[in-house]
Design an enzyme around this catalytic site. Structure first.
Site, PDB file in Angstrom:
ATOM      1  N   GLY B  12       0.863  -1.165   0.000  1.00 34.49           N
ATOM      2  CA  GLY B  12       0.000   0.000   0.000  1.00 34.49           C
ATOM      3  C   GLY B  12       0.900   1.215   0.000  1.00 34.49           C
ATOM      4  N   CYS B  13       0.377   2.427  -0.134  1.00 32.73           N
ATOM      5  CA  CYS B  13       1.314   3.523  -0.282  1.00 32.73           C
ATOM      6  C   CYS B  13       0.676   4.893  -0.235  1.00 32.73           C
ATOM      7  CB  CYS B  13       2.054   3.445  -1.604  1.00 32.73           C
ATOM      8  SG  CYS B  13       2.941   1.938  -1.821  1.00 32.73           S
ATOM      9  N   ALA B  14       1.558   5.898  -0.130  1.00 28.95           N
ATOM     10  CA  ALA B  14       1.175   7.293  -0.342  1.00 28.95           C
ATOM     11  C   ALA B  14       2.045   7.842  -1.457  1.00 28.95           C
ATOM     12  CB  ALA B  14       1.421   8.088   0.929  1.00 28.95           C
ATOM     13  N   ARG B  41       0.281   6.261   5.957  1.00 31.35           N
ATOM     14  CA  ARG B  41       0.038   5.407   4.784  1.00 31.35           C
ATOM     15  C   ARG B  41       1.264   4.564   4.462  1.00 31.35           C
ATOM     16  NH1 ARG B  41      -4.727   7.038   1.967  1.00 31.35           N
ATOM     17  NH2 ARG B  41      -4.224   5.456   0.425  1.00 31.35           N
TER      18      ARG B  41
END
Lengths: 492, 384
Positions: B12-14, B41
């Site tokens: 997952g990520c920003a 995040r």
């Protein structure tokens, strides 16, 4: 006395419900039943029974019980019933044993040892009831990039086509049923090597027309009627073997469709006698393209043999727009049993190595791959696509939808369900409209199931599963097989 | 083939990106402030930045950022580079000791010009791509994290704001910055695995997971892009390079390949559009990206935001004067631009983008670190 009086494999029991209507005697096309006037009862000659179940299912009194004949055999693993029986048949007649349908031997079924992936958390699974799920597939040569022209493409709304099965092997009604189903589902049937009956020309836009070694029924009109052209080199059930439709099957209709005299044997030679090499094949591919003005995909069908990757590479380089590959378990209307059971390799391995080789040579996009040979379910189709095929072709499964009971008697012309026969009293048993609806339902059901499976994989388009072996795992396969398949073991 | 037994690291990520469309340079502080808002995040296992316009003095050189596991991999790589390039400069990438980033691999950068006699017959960029692929697949322990002109990628294992501090990004000045904070679901302490992924002047930061990785990677392999980096973002970078640089697709066509419109939409379009999109999908079917993604793709001239075809990841763009912002969350944009003129929410498969208005400028201020003279002096010559 030499004991060749082998006990029958199946046993029929007519119980007390029988009201002597003799329907069974009419329905059975294998001459099992006779009516004994003096005893006033039905007598079953068990030895003729092939377990097609026609009598059981049509008896109005539900009076017929069919079972395997549980006669005791010495429980020897090597010399079992079938082996002994085959030897007796051979020593009775001195002839080679003929059979039909795909091999029934217990070769390991690789499909059953492959498991699909599914999404959890990091990647949402997709609900096919809420999101579009695409199965559309194009068969044909793709260009290297957008600035080049792409070759002619055959658009299929589901990645399933029907396998090549000729009029001759099958009745005209079966062809009509398959044509109806293909048209309704937006896919294609394949007329096989028996030409295109005038009644079938209207199904042309949904038909692969085949050019096989016997060259039956081929003229310009035939080639132009089809949506795509398939040159048949081999068939999974009988690699390296031609075909033989006996003269007694060549009635008026077949005669005009195949363009041969009535009553003459229709012999498809083992090789094409104008194709003894890959460059000869190239000539035929371009001959067919010239005749049809490069408007239709022209492909080549081979059986899955050890050298299939190299052969497929040659075929693509020779200009074919698709390669159809038929595996070890592929079906047939007639073949020597020893060929069917012992020659070729499973489709799963063949497709994996062909896809890999074509990619290594950077020509994978130049041709579509159609896989067949023992494909039984929607899951099998997705698995073969993940291994590298573009679409799958099904024969036996479609015939089962039409009532086939896999009795392995297609070659006898006695099919009691009116499928693999030309006898008018039998062929009329199959209604092409009803049959078409059933086969269409099968395609619809499998397509819905494929959408469910794709959704669980988090994929909205079948295109993104092609060659995506990362989404498969192997269970109980040896490391060599896994390496050939390009698939990791389950749990890794 | 490495491909077939690739180990996937879902994450997952920003992501965030800031661009000044007049090519006015600004310090890396701004992007660090922006990405820090989305701290939660990511999970400290990956952060990184791409910066454009940071090496104006050496803007004609390909700036190679290298990550080395050990000294032998550096020696081998430098020998390799000298065979193909004139080495205008080379040095360790300056870093500062911080409490947050305690260990790091060897980090180097080189300013390279391809040897003229080697590129006479072939495309220079293709030449550079080939060399990058050869290092990444052929030299053990060496990884090219970026290879474009007047740009560079700074990435590592840590939270993005800590990685920025470690690389002293406040001292760099560029006109376009992108950033990534990573939340991988298993530990991979490999610095090369952090984002952005970059090739030539393309860089990609990615939030999501590509379910079609196997299909994409196998196709890209046949097109000369072997995928070896244990992450799905790599395929996006290569796909963009193939489509936009090699096959000259427009930005919109590229988006129509990666996040293709559905057939039922295409079927109802006017005939010429329908024909074009059908052809795109047929030819590039293997490059369709399935699975959730929000990405920011950048090169020297533009910054593009794109989400997947059913929009399973968020992405928002904002604009004010000559500033263009793209981010996973609106809050991150507000931190650095409280009152933008306009917000644009991403629609599935529709690119958000801004292009450079002043194409000749590309970084007026530059960075004090990369002075050509100093680079030459520090170049390690022990392999001569």
């Amino acid at each position: 006395m030499i004991t060749n009086n082998f006990p029958p494999k199946y046993k029929l029991n007519i119980n007390e419900n029988c009201n002597k209507c003799k329907r069974c005697a009419k329905e059975c096309s294998f001459d099992v039943f006779t009516f004994d006037e003096t005893e006033n009862n039905i007598v079953a000659y068990n030895k003729n029974c092939v377990a097609c179940r026609r009598c059981v299912l049509t008896c109005p009194q539900n009076a017929i019980e069919l079972s395997e004949n549980k006669i005791a055999f010495n429980s020897h693993f090597n010399w079992d019933y079938k082996t002994q029986n085959d030897i007796h048949k051979q020593s009775d007649t001195g002839a080679k044993l003929l059979t039909s349908v795909g091999t029934g031997l217990s070769h390991k079924n690789i499909f059953d040892h492959l498991l699909l992936d599914a999404c959890q958390v990091t990647n949402p699974s997709i609900d096919p009831l809420r999101e579009p799920m695409e199965l559309r597939t194009f068969v044909g040569r793709k260009s290297d990039n957008i600035s080049d022209e792409i070759g002619p493409q055959l658009q299929l709304e589901t990645p399933i086509v029907f396998a090549a099965m000729s009029f001759g092997a099958l009745s005209l009604n079966v062809h009509k049923a398959l044509g109806n189903a293909a048209r309704k589902a937006g896919t294609c049937m394949n007329c096989g090597e028996g030409g295109l009956h005038p009644d079938m020309v209207e199904y042309g836009p949904n038909t692969f027309v085949q050019v096989a070694s016997g060259r039956f029924g081929i003229d310009k009109e035939y080639l132009e009627s089809g949506a795509a052209i398939e040159i048949k080199i081999g068939q999974g059930a009988k690699p390296g073997i031609g075909g033989h439709l006996p003269g007694e099957k060549i009635d008026k209709e077949i005669s005009k469709t195949r363009m041969i005299p009535e009553g003459s044997d229709a012999i498809s030679p083992a090789p094409h006698h104008d194709i003894y090499s890959i460059e000869d094949l190239e000539n035929l591919i371009y001959l067919l393209k010239e005749v049809t003005e490069y408007k239709k995909p022209v492909g080549v069908k081979i059986s899955a043999v050890h050298n299939a990757p190299a052969i497929a590479t040659g075929i693509v380089r020779a200009g074919a727009d698709f390669v159809a590959v038929d595996g070890l378990k592929g079906g047939t209307g007639a073949t020597p049993a020893t060929i069917r059971d012992n020659v070729g390799i499973p489709i799963e391995l063949a497709i994996s190595s062909i896809d890999k080789r074509l990619r290594e040579e950077k020509i994978r996009h130049k041709a579509s791959i159609i896989a067949s040979g023992g494909i039984r379910s929607s899951a099998d189709i997705l698995k073969i696509i993940a291994l590298g095929a573009d679409c799958a072709s099904i024969g036996t499964a479609a015939l089962i939808a039409l009532g086939c009971t896999v009795c392995e008697s297609c070659h006898t012309n006695k099919c009691a369900w009116g499928i693999a026969t030309q006898k008018p009293e039998l062929t009329k048993r199959l209604d092409p409209e009803e049959g078409g609806e059933r086969v269409y339902n099968l395609l619809r059901s499998w397509s819905l199931e494929m959408k469910e499976l794709l959704g669980s994989l988090g994929i909205t388009s079948i295109e993104s599963l092609k060659g995506n072996r990362e989404r498969l795992r192997a269970l109980d396969l040896d490391s060599y097989t896994m390496e050939t398949l390009g698939v990791k073991g389950a749990g890794r | 083939m490495v491909l077939e037994f690739y180990q996937k690291v879902p994450s997952g990520c920003a992501i965030a990106g800031i661009m000044n469309t007049e090519a006015m340079s600004f310090s890396g502080n701004k992007i660090m402030d922006c990405i820090e808002v989305m701290h939660d995040r990511s999970n400290g296992l990956g952060g990184g930045f791409a910066s454009y316009g940071i090496y104006p003095d050496l803007k004609d050189c390909y700036a190679f950022h290298l990550i080395y596991d050990d000294e032998p991999s550096r020696v081998e790589t430098e020998q390799f580079l000298r065979k193909y390039f004139v080495m205008v400069g080379g040095e360790t990438i300056p870093t500062r000791n911080t409490a947050k980033i305690r260990t790091s691999p060897m980090l180097w950068r080189y300013f390279l010009k391809p040897m003229e006699h080697l590129v006479e017959e072939i495309d220079e960029e293709e030449f550079v791509v080939r060399r990058v692929m050869e290092i990444n697949t052929g030299i053990k322990g060496a990884f090219v994290s970026s290879s474009g002109k007047n740009m560079g990628v700074f990435k590592g294992v840590g939270y993005p704001e800590d990685i920025g501090e470690f690389f002293m990004l406040e001292e760099y000045h560029g006109y376009l910055w992108t950033a990534h904070g990573r939340f991988p679901t298993n530990t991979s302490a490999w610095w090369g695995g952090a984002h952005p992924f970059s090739l030539l002047d393309w860089s990609v930061v990615h939030n999501g997971e590509i379910s079609s990785y196997g299909t994409n990677a196998r196709y890209l392999d046949t097109q000369g892009y072997p995928c070896t980096l244990e992450t799905d973002t790599e395929v996006i970078t290569y796909a963009v390079d193939l489509l936009m640089r090699k096959h000259s697709l427009s930005l919109k066509d590229m988006a129509s390949v990666l996040a293709a419109p559905f057939w039922d939409k295409i079927d109802n379009m006017e005939p010429s559009v329908k024909e074009h999109l059908t052809k795109l999908r047929i030819i590039y079917k293997d490059l369709l990206l399935n699975g959730p993604f929000g990405v920011i793709i950048a090169n020297t001239d533009m910054m593009i935001g794109l989400t997947d075809r059913i929009k399973l990841r968020p992405l928002i763009a904002a604009q004010k004067d000559n500033w263009y912002y793209i981010s996973t969350e609106e809050a991150a944009i507000r931190k650095i631009e409280p009152k933008p003129e306009e917000y644009t929410y991403s629609h599935a498969g529709k690119p958000l983008y801004a292009t450079l208005k002043n194409k000749d400028k590309k970084g007026d201020k530059g960075t004090k670190i990369s002075q050509g003279a100093r680079l030459k002096g520090e170049l390690n010559d022990d392999n001569k």
